[in-house]
Structures are given as structure tokens and as C-alpha cells.
Design a protein around this motif. Structure first.
Motif, short mmCIF file in Angstrom:
data_model
loop_
_atom_site.label_atom_id
_atom_site.label_comp_id
_atom_site.label_asym_id
_atom_site.label_seq_id
_atom_site.Cartn_x
_atom_site.Cartn_y
_atom_site.Cartn_z
N GLN A 111 0.82 -1.22 0.00
CA GLN A 111 0.00 0.00 0.00
C GLN A 111 0.85 1.27 0.00
O GLN A 111 0.55 2.22 -0.73
CB GLN A 111 -0.95 -0.02 1.20
N VAL A 112 1.89 1.29 0.82
CA VAL A 112 2.75 2.48 0.86
C VAL A 112 3.51 2.64 -0.45
O VAL A 112 3.61 3.75 -0.99
CB VAL A 112 3.73 2.41 2.05
N ALA A 113 4.02 1.54 -0.98
CA ALA A 113 4.73 1.59 -2.27
C ALA A 113 3.80 2.06 -3.38
O ALA A 113 4.17 2.90 -4.21
CB ALA A 113 5.32 0.21 -2.61
N ALA A 114 2.59 1.53 -3.38
CA ALA A 114 1.60 1.91 -4.40
C ALA A 114 1.25 3.39 -4.30
O ALA A 114 1.14 4.08 -5.31
CB ALA A 114 0.35 1.05 -4.25
N GLY A 115 1.09 3.87 -3.07
CA GLY A 115 0.76 5.28 -2.87
C GLY A 115 1.88 6.20 -3.34
O GLY A 115 1.62 7.26 -3.91
N ARG A 116 3.11 5.77 -3.12
CA ARG A 116 4.25 6.60 -3.52
C ARG A 116 4.34 6.73 -5.03
O ARG A 116 4.69 7.79 -5.56
CB ARG A 116 5.55 6.02 -2.97
N TYR A 117 4.04 5.64 -5.75
CA TYR A 117 4.25 5.65 -7.20
C TYR A 117 2.95 5.72 -8.01
O TYR A 117 3.00 5.68 -9.24
CB TYR A 117 5.07 4.42 -7.61
N GLY A 118 1.82 5.80 -7.34
CA GLY A 118 0.56 5.96 -8.06
C GLY A 118 0.11 4.73 -8.81
O GLY A 118 -0.37 4.83 -9.95
N VAL A 119 0.27 3.56 -8.19
CA VAL A 119 -0.19 2.32 -8.79
C VAL A 119 -1.18 1.63 -7.84
O VAL A 119 -1.41 2.10 -6.73
CB VAL A 119 0.98 1.37 -9.13
N ASP A 120 -1.75 0.54 -8.28
CA ASP A 120 -2.73 -0.21 -7.48
C ASP A 120 -1.99 -1.23 -6.62
O ASP A 120 -1.26 -2.07 -7.14
CB ASP A 120 -3.70 -0.91 -8.43
N TRP A 121 -2.19 -1.19 -5.30
CA TRP A 121 -1.44 -2.08 -4.43
C TRP A 121 -1.81 -3.54 -4.65
O TRP A 121 -0.96 -4.44 -4.46
CB TRP A 121 -1.65 -1.70 -2.96
N THR A 122 -3.03 -3.81 -5.10
CA THR A 122 -3.42 -5.21 -5.33
C THR A 122 -2.70 -5.78 -6.55
O THR A 122 -2.47 -6.99 -6.64
CB THR A 122 -4.94 -5.36 -5.52
N VAL A 123 -2.31 -4.92 -7.48
CA VAL A 123 -1.51 -5.37 -8.63
C VAL A 123 -0.12 -5.78 -8.17
O VAL A 123 0.43 -6.79 -8.61
CB VAL A 123 -1.44 -4.27 -9.71
N LEU A 124 0.46 -5.01 -7.25
CA LEU A 124 1.77 -5.38 -6.69
C LEU A 124 1.67 -6.73 -5.98
O LEU A 124 2.55 -7.59 -6.14
CB LEU A 124 2.25 -4.31 -5.71
N ALA A 125 0.62 -6.90 -5.21
CA ALA A 125 0.42 -8.16 -4.50
C ALA A 125 0.24 -9.31 -5.48
O ALA A 125 0.78 -10.42 -5.29
CB ALA A 125 -0.79 -8.06 -3.58
N ALA A 126 -0.50 -9.07 -6.55
CA ALA A 126 -0.74 -10.10 -7.56
C ALA A 126 0.56 -10.51 -8.24
O ALA A 126 0.82 -11.71 -8.44
CB ALA A 126 -1.75 -9.60 -8.59
N ILE A 127 1.39 -9.54 -8.59
CA ILE A 127 2.68 -9.85 -9.22
C ILE A 127 3.55 -10.65 -8.27
O ILE A 127 4.18 -11.64 -8.66
CB ILE A 127 3.38 -8.55 -9.66
#
Length: 224
Positions: A111-127
Motif C-alpha cells: 500500500q505504501v509503495a503503491a501510494g508513492r508511485y501511483g499504482v494499485d497495491w493489489t496489482v503489486l500483490a498479484a505480481i
């Protein structure tokens, strides 16, 4: 002169040659021994060059210099990671991994990484889930040379890797660095304008994009 990407490419081959499943002292010892052999070979070539300066010997010496530099880079890279492998592995072992569910301690990182770079945190989790089953696969070096928690090619990580945990180091073997770097890479590939294309850059296959999006959607439903 050997550029950074050439050295990183050689490093990839070194890691694949070792076939290592974990970073440990034995790997460092093997690298040190090989580096010493290269240094001895370079010394012999240097002596030959004093007797006869041929294009073949000059080329051979240049290749050995590049190889030696790559091994030095690999040794430093692994020395840094050996120091944190034990503690990081113990954290992973303590996390309960249930099929189809995100390990709860990882969610704030996404969530913090996603917020910093403007992406969806669930996509990071999925990857993360698709690439390494949340870092639980036996080895995190793929057959094509992708490495670490989020499976970056070393050359790509050299360009987009960031320090996620603020320790002053950048490594694909550090989970926070890897996740933040994945967010950075997606953002750099215009995630905010074209989500599918950004994910496609991560792995050039439509089936991969579909799987990431489907997994992310299931995570979103379960965590809302």
C-alpha cells in the motif's frame, strides 16, 4: 571500456552458473576462488603482452577485466545480502501463507509503495504472488535469469531499482526494495494511463496481464 549493463549481464550469468538457491557463505567462497583464478590468468596475459602486443591478447585481456569486475560486483552484492538474509528469511518463515490470500504483514508494504508511485497495491500483490508465491518458492532465480522477490532481470533492476526500506542499499533480494521497485517500474511504464500495457512490460505476454488483473481483482474483493 565495459559499461554498467555489460557487467550486470555478466553477473546474471555468474548467478545462473552457480545455480544458487540461496545466498550463503559457500557462494561467496566460490566466487572468491574464481576471482582469484581470473586474476592469475590476467597476470599471465599481462606478461605475454609485454613480450608481444597482439590484438588477440589485448582482446582476451579486456574480456578478463570485464569478467573480473563482474565477479567483484557479485562478491560485494552477495556480501551485503548475506548480512540480512537470515533475518529476512526468518520473517518470511513466520508469515502464514494461505492459498489465494495475501500475507497480512505484506499489505502495508504494497500500500505504501503503491501510494508513492501511483499504482494499485493489489496489482503489486498479484505480481508478488504470481512471480514467487509471496517469496516462498525454493529458489528466486528463474531459468531466464530473473531474480529476487519480484523477479526482475538484473539489467532492468539496475535501471528501476529503488531503496524501499531506507537502509541506503538497493537489492532485488530485499523484499521492500523489490516491491517498491516493481511499483516504480509500473509507474515508469505509464500505469496511470494504461494499466494493461504497464503490466505487459513486466512480462511480455497477454496471458500474464490477464492473470495479474484477475488475481488483483480477487484480492481487491477480499480486502475491501
Amino acid at each position: 571500456m565495459v559499461n554498467k549493463l555489460s557487467v550486470v549481464s555478466i553477473l546474471t550469468m555468474i548467478l545462473l552458473f552457480l545455480g544458487q538457491e540461496k545466498i550463503d557463505a559457500a557462494s561467496l567462497s566460490e566466487l572468491e576462488q574464481t576471482k582469484q583464478q581470473i586474476e592469475e590468468e590476467r597476470y599471465n596475459i599481462k606478461m605475454e603482452l609485454k613480450r608481444k602486443n597482439t590484438p588477440e591478447l589485448v582482446m582476451k585481456n579486456s574480456k578478463l577485466v570485464a569478467k573480473e569486475n563482474a565477479y567483484k560486483m557479485a562478491i560485494k552484492y552477495l556480501e551485503d545480502d548475506v548480512k540480512r538474509t537470515e533475518s529476512e528469511s526468518s520473517v518470511i518463515r513466520r508469515v502464514s501463507i494461505n492459498p489465494g490470500e495475501i500475507p497480512e504483514p505484506y499489505i502495508p508494504i504494497y500500500q505504501v509503495a503503491a501510494g508513492r508511485y501511483g499504482v494499485d497495491w493489489t496489482v503489486l500483490a498479484a505480481i508478488h504472488q504470481i512471480e514467487t508465491r509471496f517469496s516462498t518458492i525454493k529458489t528466486m532465480i528463474s531459468s531466464v535469469g530473473a531474480i529476487g522477490h519480484m523477479q526482475f532481470m538484473p539489467v532492468t533492476f539496475a535501471a528501476y531499482g529503488v531503496d524501499g526500506n531506507g537502509d541506503g542499499k538497493i537489492s532485488p533480494w530485499n523484499m521492500e526494495d523489490a516491491i517498491y521497485s516493481a511499483a516504480n517500474y509500473l509507474a515508469a511504464n505509464n500505469f496511470s494511463h494504461d494499466i494493461r500495457k504497464a503490466i505487459w512490460h513486466y512480462n511480455h505476454a497477454e496471458w500474464y496481464v490477464n492473470e495479474v488483473l484477475a488475481t488483483a481483482a480477487s484480492f481487491s474483493i477480499k480486502n475491501n
